[in-house]
Enzyme design. Sequence first.
Site, PDB file in Angstrom:
ATOM      1  N   LYS A 149     -11.994  22.367 -33.969  1.00  0.00           N
ATOM      2  CA  LYS A 149     -11.330  21.705 -32.964  1.00  0.00           C
ATOM      3  C   LYS A 149     -11.164  20.463 -32.865  1.00  0.00           C
ATOM      4  O   LYS A 149     -12.330  19.877 -32.619  1.00  0.00           O
ATOM      5  CB  LYS A 149     -11.700  22.575 -31.454  1.00  0.00           C
ATOM      6  CG  LYS A 149     -11.064  24.007 -31.583  1.00  0.00           C
ATOM      7  CD  LYS A 149     -11.207  24.498 -29.976  1.00  0.00           C
ATOM      8  CE  LYS A 149     -10.766  25.999 -29.931  1.00  0.00           C
ATOM      9  NZ  LYS A 149      -9.266  25.965 -30.055  1.00  0.00           N
ATOM     10  N   GLU A 205      -3.544  23.594 -36.875  1.00  0.00           N
ATOM     11  CA  GLU A 205      -2.942  24.227 -35.669  1.00  0.00           C
ATOM     12  C   GLU A 205      -2.371  23.350 -34.846  1.00  0.00           C
ATOM     13  O   GLU A 205      -3.016  22.525 -34.294  1.00  0.00           O
ATOM     14  CB  GLU A 205      -3.824  25.069 -34.996  1.00  0.00           C
ATOM     15  CG  GLU A 205      -4.175  26.242 -35.868  1.00  0.00           C
ATOM     16  CD  GLU A 205      -5.069  27.376 -35.247  1.00  0.00           C
ATOM     17  OE1 GLU A 205      -5.119  27.532 -34.007  1.00  0.00           O
ATOM     18  OE2 GLU A 205      -6.215  27.748 -35.906  1.00  0.00           O
ATOM     19  N   LYS A 257      -2.115  35.817 -31.245  1.00  0.00           N
ATOM     20  CA  LYS A 257      -3.348  36.060 -30.308  1.00  0.00           C
ATOM     21  C   LYS A 257      -2.534  37.051 -29.674  1.00  0.00           C
ATOM     22  O   LYS A 257      -1.651  36.858 -28.502  1.00  0.00           O
ATOM     23  CB  LYS A 257      -3.480  34.934 -29.442  1.00  0.00           C
ATOM     24  CG  LYS A 257      -4.443  33.791 -30.158  1.00  0.00           C
ATOM     25  CD  LYS A 257      -4.727  32.699 -29.051  1.00  0.00           C
ATOM     26  CE  LYS A 257      -5.611  31.663 -29.695  1.00  0.00           C
ATOM     27  NZ  LYS A 257      -4.721  30.546 -30.535  1.00  0.00           N
TER      28      LYS A 257
END
Length: 348
Positions: A149, A205, A257
């Site tokens: 991240k 992403e 998701k």
Amino acid sequence: MKATYHKYMLEFKRPSGTSRGIMTEKETWFIILEENDKKGIGECGILRGLSADDRDDYEDKLKWTCQNIHLGEAALWETLLEFPSIQFGIEMAFLSLKSENPYLLFPSDFTNNTESIAINGLVWMGEASYMKEQIEEKLDAGFSCIKLKIGAIDFDKELNLLKFIRSHFSAEQIEIRVDANGAFALNEALDKLNQLNQFQLHSIEQPIKKGNTQAMANLCQITPFPIALDEELIGIFSFKEKEELLQKIKPQYIILKPSFIGGFRGTQEWITLAEKYNIGWWITSALESNIGLNAIAQWTFLQNSKMPQGLGTGALYTNNFDCPLEVKEGKLWYSQSTKWNSDFLYIV
């Protein structure tokens, strides 16, 4: 049939950082179905500040769902279109109730412990030293794909972390995915993508915030390495809207998701469209407890994707539920030696 719902707060072992801030706990909700002396459980994995159904009337909708459980799974799923996490909870709860074992929803070679699911190792945002520590742990643990991240600390420090990995491991040895969670400013995104490209990354992403459809489409067209849509899919409810989004942006990948996009049925719609337009995809959890993660993992195995999936979040919490899911050498296994701590199902 009787249905009840219950709130549960998951406590992080260590504060976990994203570009949206630091998380110390995660709210989730469970739907319990009871019929003929059997029980089934489903998890409604809402993530406040991100889920499309983070609304003031969320608990009211859960209450309504339980009061109208007689309508059945299919009718409820249609009615709950704007509440994707409850759609997922309902799908899971009905499957659980019908199953001989309430946690064995999709029997397969995965649940027989003869096959595994390749997963990425997740590295959380934090100080550079903490991120470096996590990276080394993932590499030592045998992961061949890690996901970092990025977007919360100084960008040069993040570049240095990537440089550290690549100085020890080639792209053939370690696949690196990065997730910006929409952190890049529109006027800086391409420059940052060009700087990141030197490290032979698999993908990034959501480089910019969702909703900038034309800007994202432009980025996907000229990006030096693949872009994966994540948050961009949240709040896109109808099949027609999903197709229009993919046609407009033309991403290289989409991240799925189930808690955010309408459970298994909603996820299958995205997969169908992705394959129609030659867009890659993989499935990830969204910080559910092991109950939700278990359902996602079992379903994911049946999709026969060979890419590493994002299903390694089971060890994040101090008060998660004991279950057979086990991470070994960068793969998720369904261990026969570990049993479910299913007391929760019968206490609530």
